[in-house]
Write a protein that holds these residues in place. Structure first.
Motif, mmCIF file in Angstrom:
data_model
loop_
_atom_site.group_PDB
_atom_site.id
_atom_site.type_symbol
_atom_site.label_atom_id
_atom_site.label_comp_id
_atom_site.label_asym_id
_atom_site.label_seq_id
_atom_site.Cartn_x
_atom_site.Cartn_y
_atom_site.Cartn_z
ATOM 1 N N MET A 1 24.585 28.894 -11.499
ATOM 2 C CA MET A 1 24.169 29.022 -12.889
ATOM 3 C C MET A 1 24.089 27.635 -13.519
ATOM 4 S SD MET A 1 23.369 32.001 -13.701
ATOM 5 C CE MET A 1 23.581 33.744 -13.488
ATOM 6 N N ALA A 2 23.219 27.523 -14.543
ATOM 7 C CA ALA A 2 23.025 26.218 -15.188
ATOM 8 C C ALA A 2 22.952 26.391 -16.702
ATOM 9 C CB ALA A 2 21.757 25.545 -14.665
ATOM 10 N N TRP A 3 23.377 25.359 -17.399
ATOM 11 C CA TRP A 3 23.377 25.331 -18.855
ATOM 12 C C TRP A 3 22.435 24.225 -19.331
ATOM 13 C CZ3 TRP A 3 27.204 26.757 -15.783
ATOM 14 C CH2 TRP A 3 28.050 27.801 -16.142
ATOM 15 N N LEU A 4 21.780 24.474 -20.445
ATOM 16 C CA LEU A 4 20.974 23.453 -21.104
ATOM 17 C C LEU A 4 21.617 23.112 -22.442
ATOM 18 C CD1 LEU A 4 17.432 24.924 -20.319
ATOM 19 C CD2 LEU A 4 18.618 23.066 -19.126
ATOM 20 N N SER A 5 21.165 22.040 -23.055
ATOM 21 C CA SER A 5 21.748 21.609 -24.320
ATOM 22 C C SER A 5 21.677 22.737 -25.336
ATOM 23 C CB SER A 5 20.989 20.384 -24.849
ATOM 24 O OG SER A 5 21.567 19.926 -26.056
ATOM 25 N N PRO B 1 25.116 30.474 -19.549
ATOM 26 C CA PRO B 1 23.989 29.985 -18.757
ATOM 27 C C PRO B 1 22.660 30.592 -19.204
ATOM 28 C CG PRO B 1 25.375 31.480 -17.472
ATOM 29 C CD PRO B 1 26.120 31.182 -18.715
ATOM 30 N N THR B 2 21.629 29.761 -19.168
ATOM 31 C CA THR B 2 20.260 30.201 -19.468
ATOM 32 C C THR B 2 19.292 29.771 -18.371
ATOM 33 O OG1 THR B 2 19.841 28.173 -20.732
ATOM 34 C CG2 THR B 2 20.628 30.091 -21.958
ATOM 35 N N ASP B 3 19.823 29.230 -17.288
ATOM 36 C CA ASP B 3 18.998 28.712 -16.208
ATOM 37 C C ASP B 3 19.800 28.826 -14.916
ATOM 38 O OD1 ASP B 3 16.803 27.601 -14.990
ATOM 39 O OD2 ASP B 3 16.951 25.653 -15.983
ATOM 40 N N HIS B 4 19.144 28.526 -13.785
ATOM 41 C CA HIS B 4 19.896 28.490 -12.531
ATOM 42 C C HIS B 4 19.239 27.516 -11.571
ATOM 43 C CE1 HIS B 4 16.836 31.021 -10.529
ATOM 44 N NE2 HIS B 4 17.434 30.711 -9.385
#
Length: 325
Positions: free
Chosen positions: A213-217, A222-225
């Motif tokens: 999982m990934a986070w943006l500013s 998480p809103t991305d991966h």
């Protein structure tokens, strides 16, 4: 008081990743309750302010959720997991319908993203949902005289309460070891041509997508991966005989041993599950296992690209389901 026997798992396909939807499919043949882990982070901020205390201000930094379970694999539900592992498949045919999958090569896959609900559907009960769920690990295992087992690990976003959708059981046909065939062909041969008989005991097929999982500013959840290469391995236990001895002798001879592997289950024209794996037989051998007094040998294989197969992992599921609910 909540009772574990009432807990169920159901899922719905998201239109937009991480935007929750109501569940549309109740999963069947689960072994137990799902295991859910909230991976959150809060911290006390260190404050160099002339005091011997750990700090006076706390912040919440964010969270993600992980959910996993095991159960009995069915011809009807396997496409849910394969859609989430390899990318969404459009079935071909007209009863039977064929869902075909292959490891991603040139572009990242368009994955099925799920909102997963779990709970007992009773007001005030342990009913929760996780949006944005993507499959990270899938395992299939088979032994004699048993239904085929599977296990999954999903990564997801923000955990929250839910009023669970009211869904009914669907017709299910479980895979069984008695329906299994294993094919092992030479690297330069034809995949699926050579059935191995009177030798194979059990198998475990593992797929690890290594997703994260990934986070943006601006995100707390998480809103991305991040996507990676899917690692595929097959572990088999064989009766030691002339067939398996040939594999062992090749491996101890310091040779590169490559094979085309197919694990197939079928119980009629509308119930077929086929897993193809061009692979390197890895020189890791358990000498010896035993079944009562019979010597057994364990051999592992690691998927690799094959130019004729044009991939490193393929899966085909045939059933009577025209579209997943």
């Amino acid at each position: 008081m909540s009772n574990k026997r009432l807990i169920k798992v159901q899922l719905g396909k998201e239109v937009t990743a991480f935007t929750p939807v109501a569940a549309t499919a109740l999963l069947a043949e689960l072994d137990d309750m799902p295991k859910v882990t909230l991976d959150g982070l809060s911290e006390v901020l260190m404050d160099q302010a002339g005091a011997l205390n750990p700090g006076t201000v706390a912040v919440f930094d964010g969270a993600q959720t992980q959910i996993g379970w095991s159960g009995k694999a069915t011809y009807q539900d396997l496409p849910f997991f394969m859609d989430s592992l390899f990318g969404v498949a459009t079935p071909s045919g007209a009863n039977p319908y064929v869902y075909a999958y292959a490891g991603p090569l040139a572009t990242p896959p368009t994955l099925r993203r799920n909102t997963i609900e779990f709970g007992d559907a009773i007001s005030g009960g342990p009913n929760y949902k996780i949006p944005g769920c993507l499959l990270n690990k899938f395992s299939l295992s088979t032994k004699p005289r048993e239904a085929v087992n599977y296990s999954v690990e999903f990564l997801g976003g923000q955990l929250s309460t839910v009023t669970m959708a009211a869904l009914s059981n669907r017709t299910q046909t479980p895979l069984h070891n008695s329906q299994a065939s294993i094919y092992i062909d030479a690297w330069g041969g034809t995949l699926g041509a050579t059935a191995v008989t009177a030798t194979a005991q059990e198998f475990t097929l593992d797929y690890d997508a290594k997703r994260a999982m990934a986070w943006l500013s601006g995100d707390l959840f998480p809103t991305d991966h991040d996507e990676d290469i899917i690692a595929c391995t097959l572990k088999g236990v064989f009766k030691f005989n002339a067939t398996s001895k040939a594999y062992v002798d090749e491996l101890i001879g310091n040779a590169i041993a490559q094979r085309q592997l197919r694990l197939k289950f079928t119980t009629g024209a509308t119930a077929i599950a086929q897993f193809d794996l061009p692979a390197l037989l890895t020189p890791k051998i358990d000498m010896w296992g035993e079944r009562n007094t019979t010597i057994m040998v364990s051999i592992e294989a690691q998927a690799m690209y094959h130019s004729t197969v044009a991939n490193y992992a393929k899966v085909s599921i045939t059933n009577a389901v025209s579209a997943l609910p």
